[in-house]
Scaffold this active site. Structure first.
Site, PDB file in Angstrom:
ATOM      1  N   HIS A 200      -9.597  -5.743  10.817  1.00  0.00           N
ATOM      2  CA  HIS A 200     -10.234  -5.527   9.518  1.00  0.00           C
ATOM      3  C   HIS A 200     -11.628  -4.913   9.644  1.00  0.00           C
ATOM      4  CE1 HIS A 200      -7.194  -8.602   8.833  1.00  0.00           C
ATOM      5  NE2 HIS A 200      -7.175  -8.247   7.563  1.00  0.00           N
TER       6      HIS A 200
ATOM      7  N   GLU B 147       0.821  -1.220   0.000  1.00  0.00           N
ATOM      8  CA  GLU B 147       0.000   0.000   0.000  1.00  0.00           C
ATOM      9  C   GLU B 147       0.849   1.262   0.000  1.00  0.00           C
ATOM     10  OE1 GLU B 147      -2.655  -3.255   0.996  1.00  0.00           O
ATOM     11  OE2 GLU B 147      -0.707  -2.665   1.808  1.00  0.00           O
TER      12      GLU B 147
END
Length: 360
Positions: A159, A90
């Site tokens: 998450h 990322e």
């Protein structure tokens, strides 16, 4: 006589058929049902077609059609140069996207989930959000960071976070949080066209949900302005303010409360930064009561900011009771299903808070 009767009946039958045909012709066409996933796909497809500077990059967005199939078909249509699969890095691909935006392109940077945007937060905040200011307005960074945000189902603490308050805290970013298909399409198109970096917070559990879309929203020119909330349900007794998936919960709670004579006004924020305070204030001045609903944690959350804005503004004098917040529980998300359900706002929690606020 018999012949005349048959003619009369035949003509009457024809008249009825003509009337039916005319009636059917006059009726409006059935609204198109579109899932949030397909609305997002339409928005990206239309903007990729409209502006050759637009491109999409992220993990599995190309050949696999996206982890959630949001980019389905785009790689086949636009090819490797405009739909780019990246490594699982990322920090790396967010930096590439920011650099591309500085060089004059208009990237859409997809995070498989915004929980992973923590790996790239230096690029989002220090590189994207601050550059326009630090360059005295000479260097815009037109980029969209998009992907699922907030709790999904059964994916535990690492998450399941909502990052609305995290990113809305930072000047230089615009933060968008759509609820339905029309929001998703109109706001994503506006975000791609915007010259500022936009954090576009989707919700995984909403991707497959179909919503009616108007003829207007099917147009390639359809956009929704960033920074404007929408009143989804008019009411007179209490205001419910929410964003993303929780808007649906508020509408469900309002439907239940309506049967008990409580008339709720429901506001879909659509945008977290800039916040449409005028819309909220106008509603509070009408209903005199306010409940905020969000899936994120309570401390320094979106609801906390709304409470502060109302207290500091003209609507405060119209309140007949304190503002109530409905939020996620202040703990890391548990994995167990029943604990997860009890860690997130449910319709019953909104109903309880409304009755508590109204003292009924």
């Amino acid at each position: 006589m018999a012949t005349s009767l048959r003619c009369f009946l035949r003509s009457g039958k024809q008249a009825v058929l003509v009337g039916v045909r005319r009636g059917l012709h006059r009726s409006s066409p059935a609204a198109v049902q579109v899932t949030v996933r397909d609305a997002l796909n339409q928005a990206m497809d239309e903007e990729l077609e409209r502006d050759e500077r637009v491109f999409l990059l992220g993990e599995e967005v190309a050949q696999y059609d996206g982890a959630y199939k949001v980019s389905r078909g785009l790689w086949k249509k636009y090819g490797d140069k405009r739909i780019i699969d990246t490594p699982i890095s990322e920090m790396g691909f967010a930096g590439i996207a920011v650099g591309a935006a500085m060089a004059g392109l208009r990237p859409i940077c997809e995070f498989m989930t915004f929980n992973f945007s923590m790996q790239a937060i230096d690029q989002v905040i220090n590189s994207a959000a601050k550059t326009y200011y630090m360059s005295a307005g000479l260097q815009p960074v037109p980029i969209v960071f998009r992907g699922p945000n907030g709790a999904s189902a059964g994916v535990a603490a690492q998450h399941s976070q909502c990052f609305a308050a995290w990113y809305a805290h930072c000047p230089g970013l615009k933060v968008v949080s759509p609820w339905n298909a029309e929001d998703a399409k109109g706001l994503l198109k506006s975000s791609i066209r915007d010259d500022n970096p936009v954090v576009f917070l989707e919700n995984e559990l909403m991707y497959g949900v179909p919503f009616e879309m108007s003829d207007e929203s099917q147009s390639k020119d359809f956009t929704i302005p960033i920074g404007k909330a929408k009143v989804e349900r008019q009411g007179t007794h209490i205001t419910l303010v929410s964003h993303s998936r929780m808007v649906g919960h508020c509408l469900d709670a309002a439907a239940v409360l309506a049967k008990e004579g409580i008339d709720c006004e429901v506001i879909n924020l659509r945008t977290i930064r800039p916040l449409d305070v005028e819309c909220i204030e106008g509603s509070v001045m009408k209903t005199n009561h306010l409940v905020t609903v969000e899936g994120g944690w309570p401390q320094f959350g979106v609801g906390a900011e709304i409470c502060a804005r109302i207290m500091e503004g003209p609507a405060f004098n119209y309140l007949d009771s304190p503002v109530t917040r409905v939020t996620g529980v202040d703990i890391p998300m548990p994995y167990a299903k029943i604990l997860e359900e009890n860690s997130l706002p449910q319709v019953k929690d909104i109903i309880f808070s409304v009755k508590k606020t109204l003292n009924v």
